[in-house]
Design an enzyme around this catalytic site. Structure first.
Site, PDB file in Angstrom:
ATOM      1  N   THR A  19     107.619 -29.874  58.768  1.00 47.98           N
ATOM      2  CA  THR A  19     107.488 -28.652  59.559  1.00 47.98           C
ATOM      3  C   THR A  19     106.492 -28.770  60.700  1.00 47.98           C
ATOM      4  OG1 THR A  19     107.962 -27.350  57.597  1.00 47.98           O
ATOM      5  CG2 THR A  19     106.893 -26.192  59.390  1.00 47.98           C
TER       6      THR A  19
ATOM      7  N   ASP B  57     112.817 -34.546  57.182  1.00 49.81           N
ATOM      8  CA  ASP B  57     112.321 -33.499  56.296  1.00 49.81           C
ATOM      9  C   ASP B  57     111.923 -34.256  55.021  1.00 49.81           C
ATOM     10  OD1 ASP B  57     113.066 -30.211  55.674  1.00 49.81           O
ATOM     11  OD2 ASP B  57     112.578 -31.546  54.009  1.00 49.81           O
TER      12      ASP B  57
ATOM     13  N   ASP C  90     106.848 -30.623  51.167  1.00 51.81           N
ATOM     14  CA  ASP C  90     107.670 -30.571  49.947  1.00 51.81           C
ATOM     15  C   ASP C  90     107.423 -31.751  49.001  1.00 51.81           C
ATOM     16  OD1 ASP C  90     108.696 -28.220  50.869  1.00 51.81           O
ATOM     17  OD2 ASP C  90     110.664 -29.013  51.420  1.00 51.81           O
TER      18      ASP C  90
ATOM     19  N   THR D 164      99.634 -31.364  43.472  1.00 48.68           N
ATOM     20  CA  THR D 164     100.967 -30.828  43.238  1.00 48.68           C
ATOM     21  C   THR D 164     101.186 -29.719  44.251  1.00 48.68           C
ATOM     22  OG1 THR D 164     100.565 -31.076  40.876  1.00 48.68           O
ATOM     23  CG2 THR D 164     102.406 -29.687  41.471  1.00 48.68           C
TER      24      THR D 164
ATOM     25  N   THR E 112     102.529 -33.662  30.289  1.00 48.22           N
ATOM     26  CA  THR E 112     102.697 -32.236  29.977  1.00 48.22           C
ATOM     27  C   THR E 112     103.361 -31.479  31.125  1.00 48.22           C
ATOM     28  OG1 THR E 112     101.610 -30.155  29.421  1.00 48.22           O
ATOM     29  CG2 THR E 112     100.332 -31.685  30.753  1.00 48.22           C
TER      30      THR E 112
ATOM     31  N   CYS F 112     102.598 -28.447  31.605  1.00 46.37           N
ATOM     32  CA  CYS F 112     101.582 -27.484  32.055  1.00 46.37           C
ATOM     33  C   CYS F 112     100.985 -27.973  33.370  1.00 46.37           C
ATOM     34  CB  CYS F 112     100.433 -27.385  31.049  1.00 46.37           C
ATOM     35  SG  CYS F 112     100.887 -26.631  29.505  1.00 46.37           S
TER      36      CYS F 112
HETATM   37  N1  ASP Z   1     110.872 -28.914  54.222  1.00 43.61           N
HETATM   38  C1  ASP Z   1     109.645 -29.320  54.876  1.00 43.61           C
HETATM   39  C2  ASP Z   1     109.339 -30.757  54.461  1.00 43.61           C
HETATM   40  O1  ASP Z   1     108.847 -30.970  53.406  1.00 43.61           O
HETATM   41  C3  ASP Z   1     108.530 -28.419  54.527  1.00 43.61           C
HETATM   42  C4  ASP Z   1     107.228 -28.807  55.169  1.00 43.61           C
HETATM   43  O2  ASP Z   1     107.177 -29.561  56.118  1.00 43.61           O
HETATM   44  O3  ASP Z   1     106.196 -28.333  54.733  1.00 43.61           O
HETATM   45  O4  ASP Z   1     109.605 -31.660  55.223  1.00 43.61           O
END
Ligand code: ASP
Length: 343
Positions: free
Chosen positions: A16, A60, A93, A168, A279, A281
């Site tokens: 992004t 992406d 992501d 994460t 886990t 969690c």
């Molecule tokens: N879909 C985008 C990616 O992971 C989201 C981002 O850039 O934060 O490339």
């Protein structure tokens, strides 16, 4: 350029941060980041010399894969002696997966490799990209007595620097998109940039960078859920070529004690499959043997993932398999912290 000006290499892989809106479809798509950088005059105010390169076809990060991880590691290797630090711009992501993978691929890292990105494109009025990018560059440029302060793979997002392989993605909406539940953050940006040196990886003197380039993708993740049946379990265990399975268990590493379940796992382990207990969690870790529901797993030599994240477990397994760690040593090596990814 003054002689002691830090040299930073910016690598745009996609995400992004460098995307623009396609006005016909309304969807965000990758753009030429080098062109975009010219629109961030703030970068010229930094006391650094910044060079940038971009993936020829930025992606992406949902399209990220082990080949691209090796490509990033190779670019860092090729430029290692020419730069003081590296900033990798990446979609959020799968950023935690890439950060984890790079931590294993770059052995004896002695310079900062900081991953960052943003929730809104850099051209957006309310963007979080500028702060993330500018502070990441400053962190990558930090030195004390001529030595880089950060000598590991970090992830910087929304005022915090984390150890990359401890992170994460936790939120698809908030600017604070990442968390590191099992390890404190390494630095925080406020009025001052505070680095918590006690949490950084210790310096490995006299060891030169080794860049690993093999990742074995014969790995799978299976998240347990109440009601999981034998055919689902068997179809995963019998996946062609499967060498390691990350089993996402309940709580502190617990799983069903049903005979069909335990027998299937046991048979697969006897046939050479590495099963790693992680886990599901967000925080805390596996303590095998704490409950009866994990003692069976312990007895059959399931690997203890302790407090590792699933993201780090996947890339650690791929890295270890790719490096040819033998079946005999796999459990011991996996249960050892290699890059600060587990306690
Ligand atoms: N879909 C985008 C990616 O992971 C989201 C981002 O850039 O934060 O490339």
């Amino acid at each position: 350029m003054s002689l002691d000006m830090r040299k930073i290499l910016l690598l745009y892989t996609g995400g992004t941060i460098g995307m623009v809106k396609d006005y016909e479809s309304g969807a965000l798509k990758s753009f030429n980041f080098n062109k975009l950088l010219k629109h961030i005059p703030e970068l010229n105010q930094l006391d650094c010399s910044i060079n940038s390169i971009s993936f020829e076809n930025p992606i992406d990060s949902s399209n990220m894969n082990p080949k691209e991880w090796v490509k990033i590691a190779t670019i860092i290797e090729e430029n290692y002696s020419d730069y003081d630090g590296f900033v990798v711009l990446h979609g959020s992501d799968t950023m935690s997966y890439t950060a984890s993978a790079l931590s294993f691929l770059l052995e004896n890292l002695d310079k900062p490799v900081i991953l960052t990105g943003s929730q809104l494109p850099i051209g957006d009025l309310r963007t979080d990209a500028k702060e993330n990018l500018i502070t990441s560059i400053q962190i990558a440029a930090l030195q004390s007595k001529g030595v880089p302060v950060i000598r590991e793979v970090g992830l910087y997002f929304e005022y915090k620097l984390y150890r990359g392989n401890r992170t994460t993605k936790i939120n698809a909406e908030n600017f604070q998109a990442f968390a590191s539940f099992n390890y404190p953050h390494l630095a925080e940006s406020g009025v001052h940039l505070n680095v918590f040196t006690e949490y950084l990886l210790p310096r490995r003197k006299n060891k030169s960078l080794v860049v690993h380039k093999k990742m074995d993708e014969n790995v799978a993740v299976l998240k347990l859920f109440p009601g999981i049946n034998k055919s689902v379990l068997e179809s995963v265990l019998q996946t062609d070529g499967l060498k390691a399975l990350i089993l996402e268990t309940y709580g502190s590493g617990n799983a069903s004690t049903a005979d069909w379940f335990l027998n299937s796992l046991k048979k697969s382990i006897e046939n050479g499959l590495h099963i790693i207990n992680v886990t599901q969690c967000s925080g805390g870790g596996v303590i095998m043997g704490k409950y009866e529901t994990s003692s069976h797993l312990k007895q059959m030599q399931v690997i203890n993932g302790k407090d590792i994240t699933t993201e780090a477990a996947i890339s650690k397994a791929m890295y270890m398999l790719g490096s040819g760690v033998s079946g005999k040593h796999f459990k011991t090596v996996f249960e050892t912290s290699l890059r600060g990814e587990m306690h």
